[in-house]
Design a protein around this motif. Sequence first.
Motif, PDB file in Angstrom:
ATOM      1  N   GLY A 226       0.928  -1.378  -0.240  1.00 20.92           N
ATOM      2  CA  GLY A 226      -0.013   0.142   0.043  1.00 20.92           C
ATOM      3  C   GLY A 226       0.848   1.255   0.023  1.00 20.92           C
ATOM      4  O   GLY A 226       1.944   1.344   0.608  1.00 20.92           O
ATOM      5  N   VAL A 227       0.346   2.453  -0.624  1.00 21.63           N
ATOM      6  CA  VAL A 227       0.996   3.529  -0.802  1.00 21.63           C
ATOM      7  C   VAL A 227       1.020   3.861   0.647  1.00 21.63           C
ATOM      8  O   VAL A 227       0.065   4.206   1.223  1.00 21.63           O
ATOM      9  CB  VAL A 227       0.258   4.242  -1.627  1.00 21.63           C
ATOM     10  N   GLY A 228       2.098   4.913   1.139  1.00 19.88           N
ATOM     11  CA  GLY A 228       2.064   5.321   2.443  1.00 19.88           C
ATOM     12  C   GLY A 228       1.748   6.749   2.546  1.00 19.88           C
ATOM     13  O   GLY A 228       2.542   7.558   2.607  1.00 19.88           O
ATOM     14  N   HIS A 229       0.286   6.868   2.462  1.00 20.63           N
ATOM     15  CA  HIS A 229      -0.214   8.364   2.573  1.00 20.63           C
ATOM     16  C   HIS A 229      -0.401   8.548   4.034  1.00 20.63           C
ATOM     17  O   HIS A 229      -0.797   7.892   4.825  1.00 20.63           O
ATOM     18  CB  HIS A 229      -1.687   8.137   1.987  1.00 20.63           C
ATOM     19  N   THR A 230      -0.022   9.870   4.334  1.00 25.97           N
ATOM     20  CA  THR A 230      -0.053  10.322   5.712  1.00 25.97           C
ATOM     21  C   THR A 230      -1.188  11.439   5.979  1.00 25.97           C
ATOM     22  O   THR A 230      -2.100  11.246   6.674  1.00 25.97           O
ATOM     23  CB  THR A 230       1.329  10.838   6.281  1.00 25.97           C
ATOM     24  N   GLY A 231      -0.771  12.459   5.030  1.00 26.60           N
ATOM     25  CA  GLY A 231      -1.785  13.472   5.126  1.00 26.60           C
ATOM     26  C   GLY A 231      -1.450  14.498   4.032  1.00 26.60           C
ATOM     27  O   GLY A 231      -0.983  14.252   2.873  1.00 26.60           O
ATOM     28  N   PHE A 232      -2.024  15.783   4.464  1.00 26.11           N
ATOM     29  CA  PHE A 232      -1.726  17.086   3.415  1.00 26.11           C
ATOM     30  C   PHE A 232      -1.161  18.105   4.140  1.00 26.11           C
ATOM     31  O   PHE A 232      -1.547  18.294   5.343  1.00 26.11           O
ATOM     32  CB  PHE A 232      -3.081  17.548   2.877  1.00 26.11           C
ATOM     33  N   LEU A 233       0.041  18.628   3.571  1.00 28.64           N
ATOM     34  CA  LEU A 233       0.728  19.942   4.051  1.00 28.64           C
ATOM     35  C   LEU A 233       0.288  21.115   3.297  1.00 28.64           C
ATOM     36  O   LEU A 233       0.443  20.780   2.043  1.00 28.64           O
ATOM     37  CB  LEU A 233       2.101  19.356   3.987  1.00 28.64           C
ATOM     38  N   THR A 234       0.088  22.138   3.851  1.00 28.72           N
ATOM     39  CA  THR A 234      -0.226  23.480   3.371  1.00 28.72           C
ATOM     40  C   THR A 234       0.857  24.386   3.761  1.00 28.72           C
ATOM     41  O   THR A 234       1.146  24.602   4.954  1.00 28.72           O
ATOM     42  CB  THR A 234      -1.602  24.018   3.561  1.00 28.72           C
ATOM     43  N   PHE A 235       1.435  25.059   2.714  1.00 26.25           N
ATOM     44  CA  PHE A 235       2.521  25.956   3.094  1.00 26.25           C
ATOM     45  C   PHE A 235       2.084  27.176   2.402  1.00 26.25           C
ATOM     46  O   PHE A 235       1.567  27.555   1.354  1.00 26.25           O
ATOM     47  CB  PHE A 235       3.913  25.425   2.476  1.00 26.25           C
ATOM     48  N   ALA A 236       2.689  28.255   3.228  1.00 25.95           N
ATOM     49  CA  ALA A 236       2.463  29.616   2.522  1.00 25.95           C
ATOM     50  C   ALA A 236       3.540  30.651   3.244  1.00 25.95           C
ATOM     51  O   ALA A 236       4.128  30.016   4.286  1.00 25.95           O
ATOM     52  CB  ALA A 236       0.809  30.288   3.030  1.00 25.95           C
ATOM     53  N   ARG A 237       3.506  31.881   2.744  1.00 25.41           N
ATOM     54  CA  ARG A 237       4.386  32.646   3.342  1.00 25.41           C
ATOM     55  C   ARG A 237       3.769  34.482   3.375  1.00 25.41           C
ATOM     56  O   ARG A 237       3.002  34.615   2.349  1.00 25.41           O
ATOM     57  CB  ARG A 237       5.800  32.704   2.587  1.00 25.41           C
ATOM     58  N   ARG A 238       4.193  34.823   4.376  1.00 26.13           N
ATOM     59  CA  ARG A 238       3.758  36.225   4.616  1.00 26.13           C
ATOM     60  C   ARG A 238       4.689  37.058   3.643  1.00 26.13           C
ATOM     61  O   ARG A 238       6.037  36.925   3.650  1.00 26.13           O
ATOM     62  CB  ARG A 238       3.694  36.672   6.244  1.00 26.13           C
ATOM     63  N   GLU A 239       4.209  38.122   2.878  1.00 27.87           N
ATOM     64  CA  GLU A 239       4.927  39.011   2.148  1.00 27.87           C
ATOM     65  C   GLU A 239       6.037  39.991   2.794  1.00 27.87           C
ATOM     66  O   GLU A 239       5.453  39.927   4.263  1.00 27.87           O
ATOM     67  CB  GLU A 239       4.298  39.849   1.225  1.00 27.87           C
TER      68      GLU A 239
END
Length: 239
Positions: A226-239
């Motif tokens: 099985g594919v080792g899926h863990t979750g979702f990561l969201t990235f962003a940055r303040r200008e």
Amino acid sequence: MALLLVRDDREYLLERGERLETDLGILEVPEDATAGEVVTTHLDEAFTVRELRGPDCFNHFERTGAPMMPRDVGLIMGHTGVSEGDTVLDAGTGTGVLAAYMGRAGADVITYEQDAEFADVARENMALAGVDERVDVRTGDVTENLDVGPVDVLTLDTEDAATVVDHAADLLTPGGCLAVYSPFVEQAREVARTARGVGLEGVETLETIQREMDFDDRGSRPSTAGVGHTGFLTFARRE
């Protein structure tokens, strides 16, 4: 900081001066034990001393639930660039693996855990990792403690992450980075929408999966496990 005592497939996480009874004899860790030294039990069975590293924290911390996986930690460290001199606000401490990695990178981390018992375990883990002076584990709800900014990095692993992200523009220093772990795509979508709504830049969400490679005489290919899926990561940055 604790040490690893290693023999073949056995690994014991122990502090200097600690005494452990095993089927191979009584193991006593010298107060001045150093990496590479060989320590023997009273039955003359040898163990090698090893300094603790990040992956060892994942493998040996006392757990209060499923810890963040090394691949997720790696992406967070790589995308935020967290390093010495940074101040980090973290929420959803859990076992404390991410907080320990960031502390070992030289960052000063304030991390919130709502469950008091989990927080106590995380404090013990930080001491084992030798980062208890860098990682401040606080018991409480981060949404009620948003006056700690500005910080260089904001990391979240909580159900109400979007509520905190709504304040990210005020919490982050200019150029500061956001990283949010979400187990479900609906949460990740709400985090991304909120991040864009408050004017953060470079918003992206990644699914974290991993496959091992199989090598044999016929050839090489990804494992059919099985594919080792863990979750979702969201990235962003303040200008």
